[in-house]
Design a protein around this motif. Structure first.
Motif, PDB file in Angstrom:
ATOM      1  N   LEU A   1       0.828  -1.207   0.000  1.00 59.27           N
ATOM      2  CA  LEU A   1       0.000   0.000   0.000  1.00 59.27           C
ATOM      3  C   LEU A   1       0.862   1.257   0.000  1.00 59.27           C
ATOM      4  O   LEU A   1       0.551   2.243  -0.686  1.00 59.27           O
ATOM      5  CB  LEU A   1      -0.935  -0.015   1.210  1.00 59.27           C
ATOM      6  N   CYS A   2       1.940   1.228   0.757  1.00 62.25           N
ATOM      7  CA  CYS A   2       2.864   2.375   0.765  1.00 62.25           C
ATOM      8  C   CYS A   2       3.457   2.601  -0.624  1.00 62.25           C
ATOM      9  O   CYS A   2       3.608   3.749  -1.078  1.00 62.25           O
ATOM     10  CB  CYS A   2       3.965   2.163   1.793  1.00 62.25           C
ATOM     11  N   ARG A   3       3.797   1.503  -1.323  1.00 58.73           N
ATOM     12  CA  ARG A   3       4.336   1.633  -2.682  1.00 58.73           C
ATOM     13  C   ARG A   3       3.319   2.272  -3.623  1.00 58.73           C
ATOM     14  O   ARG A   3       3.685   2.900  -4.616  1.00 58.73           O
ATOM     15  CB  ARG A   3       4.759   0.264  -3.222  1.00 58.73           C
ATOM     16  N   ARG A   4       2.043   2.083  -3.299  1.00 61.26           N
ATOM     17  CA  ARG A   4       0.976   2.695  -4.110  1.00 61.26           C
ATOM     18  C   ARG A   4       0.687   4.136  -3.697  1.00 61.26           C
ATOM     19  O   ARG A   4      -0.259   4.750  -4.190  1.00 61.26           O
ATOM     20  CB  ARG A   4      -0.301   1.860  -3.995  1.00 61.26           C
ATOM     21  N   GLY A   5       1.460   4.645  -2.760  1.00 66.97           N
ATOM     22  CA  GLY A   5       1.284   6.021  -2.328  1.00 66.97           C
ATOM     23  C   GLY A   5       0.257   6.203  -1.228  1.00 66.97           C
ATOM     24  O   GLY A   5      -0.196   7.333  -0.984  1.00 66.97           O
ATOM     25  N   ILE A   6      -0.110   5.112  -0.541  1.00 65.79           N
ATOM     26  CA  ILE A   6      -1.109   5.172   0.528  1.00 65.79           C
ATOM     27  C   ILE A   6      -0.386   4.994   1.861  1.00 65.79           C
ATOM     28  O   ILE A   6       0.105   3.897   2.161  1.00 65.79           O
ATOM     29  CB  ILE A   6      -2.169   4.065   0.354  1.00 65.79           C
ATOM     30  N   PRO A   7      -0.276   6.040   2.673  1.00 65.61           N
ATOM     31  CA  PRO A   7       0.386   5.898   3.972  1.00 65.61           C
ATOM     32  C   PRO A   7      -0.304   4.823   4.817  1.00 65.61           C
ATOM     33  O   PRO A   7      -1.523   4.860   4.999  1.00 65.61           O
ATOM     34  CB  PRO A   7       0.231   7.286   4.604  1.00 65.61           C
ATOM     35  N   THR A   8       0.479   3.870   5.318  1.00 68.39           N
ATOM     36  CA  THR A   8      -0.094   2.724   6.016  1.00 68.39           C
ATOM     37  C   THR A   8       0.754   2.371   7.230  1.00 68.39           C
ATOM     38  O   THR A   8       1.990   2.340   7.139  1.00 68.39           O
ATOM     39  CB  THR A   8      -0.184   1.496   5.093  1.00 68.39           C
ATOM     40  N   GLU A   9       0.078   2.102   8.338  1.00 65.18           N
ATOM     41  CA  GLU A   9       0.742   1.602   9.534  1.00 65.18           C
ATOM     42  C   GLU A   9       0.084   0.291   9.948  1.00 65.18           C
ATOM     43  O   GLU A   9      -1.052   0.008   9.555  1.00 65.18           O
ATOM     44  CB  GLU A   9       0.633   2.612  10.695  1.00 65.18           C
ATOM     45  N   VAL A  10       0.786  -0.508  10.745  1.00 62.21           N
ATOM     46  CA  VAL A  10       0.249  -1.766  11.265  1.00 62.21           C
ATOM     47  C   VAL A  10       0.266  -1.691  12.783  1.00 62.21           C
ATOM     48  O   VAL A  10       1.302  -1.375  13.384  1.00 62.21           O
ATOM     49  CB  VAL A  10       1.071  -2.978  10.785  1.00 62.21           C
ATOM     50  N   VAL A  11      -0.883  -1.985  13.390  1.00 59.75           N
ATOM     51  CA  VAL A  11      -0.996  -2.044  14.846  1.00 59.75           C
ATOM     52  C   VAL A  11      -1.431  -3.452  15.212  1.00 59.75           C
ATOM     53  O   VAL A  11      -2.452  -3.943  14.720  1.00 59.75           O
ATOM     54  CB  VAL A  11      -2.013  -1.021  15.384  1.00 59.75           C
ATOM     55  N   SER A  12      -0.656  -4.115  16.070  1.00 61.12           N
ATOM     56  CA  SER A  12      -0.887  -5.516  16.416  1.00 61.12           C
ATOM     57  C   SER A  12      -1.416  -5.651  17.838  1.00 61.12           C
ATOM     58  O   SER A  12      -0.920  -5.008  18.760  1.00 61.12           O
ATOM     59  CB  SER A  12       0.429  -6.294  16.284  1.00 61.12           C
ATOM     60  N   PHE A  13      -2.422  -6.507  17.989  1.00 58.43           N
ATOM     61  CA  PHE A  13      -2.964  -6.870  19.298  1.00 58.43           C
ATOM     62  C   PHE A  13      -2.884  -8.386  19.435  1.00 58.43           C
ATOM     63  O   PHE A  13      -3.486  -9.107  18.641  1.00 58.43           O
ATOM     64  CB  PHE A  13      -4.420  -6.421  19.435  1.00 58.43           C
ATOM     65  N   GLY A  14      -2.159  -8.868  20.413  1.00 61.57           N
ATOM     66  CA  GLY A  14      -2.094 -10.315  20.606  1.00 61.57           C
ATOM     67  C   GLY A  14      -0.767 -10.805  21.117  1.00 61.57           C
ATOM     68  O   GLY A  14      -0.705 -11.730  21.916  1.00 61.57           O
ATOM     69  N   GLY A  15       0.336 -10.209  20.638  1.00 59.77           N
ATOM     70  CA  GLY A  15       1.641 -10.702  21.049  1.00 59.77           C
ATOM     71  C   GLY A  15       1.882 -12.115  20.551  1.00 59.77           C
ATOM     72  O   GLY A  15       1.013 -12.729  19.932  1.00 59.77           O
ATOM     73  N   GLY A  16       3.084 -12.647  20.801  1.00 56.82           N
ATOM     74  CA  GLY A  16       3.356 -14.016  20.390  1.00 56.82           C
ATOM     75  C   GLY A  16       4.792 -14.199  19.943  1.00 56.82           C
ATOM     76  O   GLY A  16       5.578 -13.245  19.867  1.00 56.82           O
TER      77      GLY A  16
ATOM     78  N   ARG B   1      10.866  -3.148   9.954  1.00 56.91           N
ATOM     79  CA  ARG B   1      12.046  -2.286   9.799  1.00 56.91           C
ATOM     80  C   ARG B   1      12.614  -2.385   8.383  1.00 56.91           C
ATOM     81  O   ARG B   1      12.922  -1.371   7.738  1.00 56.91           O
ATOM     82  CB  ARG B   1      13.105  -2.689  10.824  1.00 56.91           C
ATOM     83  N   ASP B   2      12.719  -3.620   7.880  1.00 53.73           N
ATOM     84  CA  ASP B   2      13.286  -3.817   6.548  1.00 53.73           C
ATOM     85  C   ASP B   2      12.400  -3.218   5.458  1.00 53.73           C
ATOM     86  O   ASP B   2      12.905  -2.754   4.423  1.00 53.73           O
ATOM     87  CB  ASP B   2      13.499  -5.308   6.274  1.00 53.73           C
ATOM     88  N   ALA B   3      11.071  -3.245   5.687  1.00 52.63           N
ATOM     89  CA  ALA B   3      10.134  -2.738   4.683  1.00 52.63           C
ATOM     90  C   ALA B   3       9.850  -1.252   4.854  1.00 52.63           C
ATOM     91  O   ALA B   3       9.161  -0.653   4.010  1.00 52.63           O
ATOM     92  CB  ALA B   3       8.825  -3.523   4.746  1.00 52.63           C
ATOM     93  N   GLY B   4      10.327  -0.674   5.939  1.00 53.93           N
ATOM     94  CA  GLY B   4      10.067   0.737   6.184  1.00 53.93           C
ATOM     95  C   GLY B   4       8.615   1.011   6.552  1.00 53.93           C
ATOM     96  O   GLY B   4       8.073   2.087   6.256  1.00 53.93           O
ATOM     97  N   VAL B   5       7.983   0.056   7.226  1.00 49.05           N
ATOM     98  CA  VAL B   5       6.573   0.173   7.610  1.00 49.05           C
ATOM     99  C   VAL B   5       6.478   0.501   9.096  1.00 49.05           C
ATOM    100  O   VAL B   5       7.157  -0.123   9.919  1.00 49.05           O
ATOM    101  CB  VAL B   5       5.817  -1.142   7.310  1.00 49.05           C
ATOM    102  N   ALA B   6       5.632   1.450   9.446  1.00 47.75           N
ATOM    103  CA  ALA B   6       5.400   1.784  10.851  1.00 47.75           C
ATOM    104  C   ALA B   6       4.641   0.646  11.512  1.00 47.75           C
ATOM    105  O   ALA B   6       3.565   0.247  11.043  1.00 47.75           O
ATOM    106  CB  ALA B   6       4.603   3.078  10.958  1.00 47.75           C
ATOM    107  N   PHE B   7       5.206   0.102  12.597  1.00 46.20           N
ATOM    108  CA  PHE B   7       4.616  -1.058  13.267  1.00 46.20           C
ATOM    109  C   PHE B   7       4.592  -0.831  14.768  1.00 46.20           C
ATOM    110  O   PHE B   7       5.605  -0.453  15.369  1.00 46.20           O
ATOM    111  CB  PHE B   7       5.424  -2.322  12.946  1.00 46.20           C
ATOM    112  N   THR B   8       3.418  -1.072  15.381  1.00 48.59           N
ATOM    113  CA  THR B   8       3.257  -0.940  16.825  1.00 48.59           C
ATOM    114  C   THR B   8       2.661  -2.222  17.364  1.00 48.59           C
ATOM    115  O   THR B   8       1.636  -2.703  16.853  1.00 48.59           O
ATOM    116  CB  THR B   8       2.319   0.235  17.191  1.00 48.59           C
TER     117      THR B   8
END
Length: 384
Positions: A235-250, A261-268
């Motif tokens: 989605l970022c490559r398509r020009g759409i700012p995107t973040e990922v927020v995870s609930f669950g752990g593991g 980090r490698d993909a340059g994606v914001a992850f929480t």
């Protein structure tokens, strides 16, 4: 969509049952996953109806603080091995004066079925509940799991009745486990029990503010969580700012962090959060990229608060939990491009006008379906 959703049967206690039963549940524990939540919800509802409900937990895990009101508890934590646990369950048939025993998940199902074999004609009615799609997970399973499923395919058909979590699971039980169609019922999960009465999320449909991909699952291999990172990168490559927020752990958290980090994606990573649906952004889309799902409670929970979801069509059980074009979208494949397409379509949805569909997954509707199955099993008497 109403400002504060109240689903039928979620607030008021159910009226008393006309013919109370002694019902025993056999579960791994009272907390830890979707099956445990469903078991607690069913037990509490049945107890409120006036049934005498007992739960037997097969692990030594201390989850007594989650015991529903009005439910008696027994632990098999001290019993070592499958046969010892089955003997303990058999002994409880008499001490609880059980009319019918209900188990959830393969581990508990096999203990209950073994106990019934040991009890012979003295066994109460036996109802097992399968929550997973088994066949899709066998290719990479270890020998112990394969052995467990081999036994299950020979014992499940001996149950007086089998409850499936979804229609794909029901199909597998008939085709792969030899369960008779007249002994099989799909009982919808009480998937809205956690979210009843909650206000919808103030979402803004569309992509103008980018996308917050919400990942509501354990970070384990079956869930394929790194696909969320790959989808966000697409989605970022398509020009759409995107973040990922995870609930669950593991256990795959480190892999997720590295992939982001490698993909340059914001992850929480938020870890395990019981009320995860309280933490959506206005641009949220839920993504469940699992390789297989028996159902997917989180997909219904998201819809109940007005947030669309995406899952992979090949996960099968998710088809009962998403209404494509209404509550979310099914990605054609698990390729990041197809997932990104589905997230894009889902982001445009206004999840509204679905109260009648959500009622199917209310605690009252699910509880009444379960009670109906138990009464039918008692009334017709199974030919064992």
């Amino acid at each position: 969509m109403t400002d504060a959703r109240t689903l039928p049967g979620e607030i008021d206690a159910p009226a008393s049952a006309p013919s109370p039963l002694s019902i025993v549940f056999v579960v791994l524990s009272l907390h830890g996953g979707g099956a445990e939540f469903v078991a607690r919800a069913w037990m509490e509802w049945l107890a409120a109806r006036g049934h005498r409900v007992t739960v037997v937990t097969t692990s030594g895990k201390d989850t007594d603080r989650y015991l529903p009101e009005g439910v008696a508890a027994h632990s098999l934590g001290a019993a070592r091995g499958h046969l010892a646990k089955a003997r303990a369950v058999r002994d409880l048939f008499a001490t609880t004066d059980a009319d019918v025993v209900v188990s959830l998940q393969a581990h508990a199902n096999l203990i209950l079925l073994t106990a019934a074999l040991l009890a012979g004609r003295r066994a109460p009615r036996v109802v097992i509940s399968e929550r997973n799609l088994v066949s899709l997970g066998l290719a990479h399973a270890d020998l112990a799991h394969r052995a467990k499923i081999w036994v299950a395919k020979r014992l499940y058909r001996r149950a007086d009745h089998v409850i499936a979590i979804s229609h794909p699971v029901a199909g597998e039980l008939v085709a792969g486990f030899g369960v008779r169609g007249d002994r099989l019922t799909v009982v919808p999960n009480p998937a809205t029990a956690k979210v009843a009465g909650r206000a919808p999320v103030p979402r803004v449909p569309g992509l103008d503010a980018g996308v917050q991909i919400v990942l509501p699952c354990r970070l384990v291999t079956q869930k394929r969580p790194t696909l969320a990172i790959a989808t966000a990168a697409e989605l970022c490559r398509r020009g759409i700012p995107t973040e990922v927020v995870s609930f669950g752990g593991g256990p795959l958290l480190d892999a997720m962090t590295v992939a982001a980090r490698d993909a340059g994606v914001a992850f929480t990573d938020r870890g395990w959060v019981e009320d995860w649906f309280e933490h959506f952004g206005p641009n949220a889309v839920v993504l469940l990229p699992s390789s297989r799902e028996g159902f997917g409670n989180v997909l219904v929970e998201a819809a109940a608060v007005g947030v669309p979801s995406v899952a992979v069509s090949g996960a099968l059980g998710v088809a009962d939990a998403i209404v494509p074009g209404i509550t979310g979208e099914l990605a054609l494949t698990d390729e990041p491009a197809d997932l990104a397409d589905a997230v894009t379509r889902a982001s445009e949805l206004t999840v509204a006008g679905i109260d009648a569909w959500l009622t199917r997954f209310s605690l009252d509707a699910s509880g009444r379906d379960l009670e109906r199955v138990l009464n039918l099993v008692m009334a017709k008497g199974a030919d064992r």
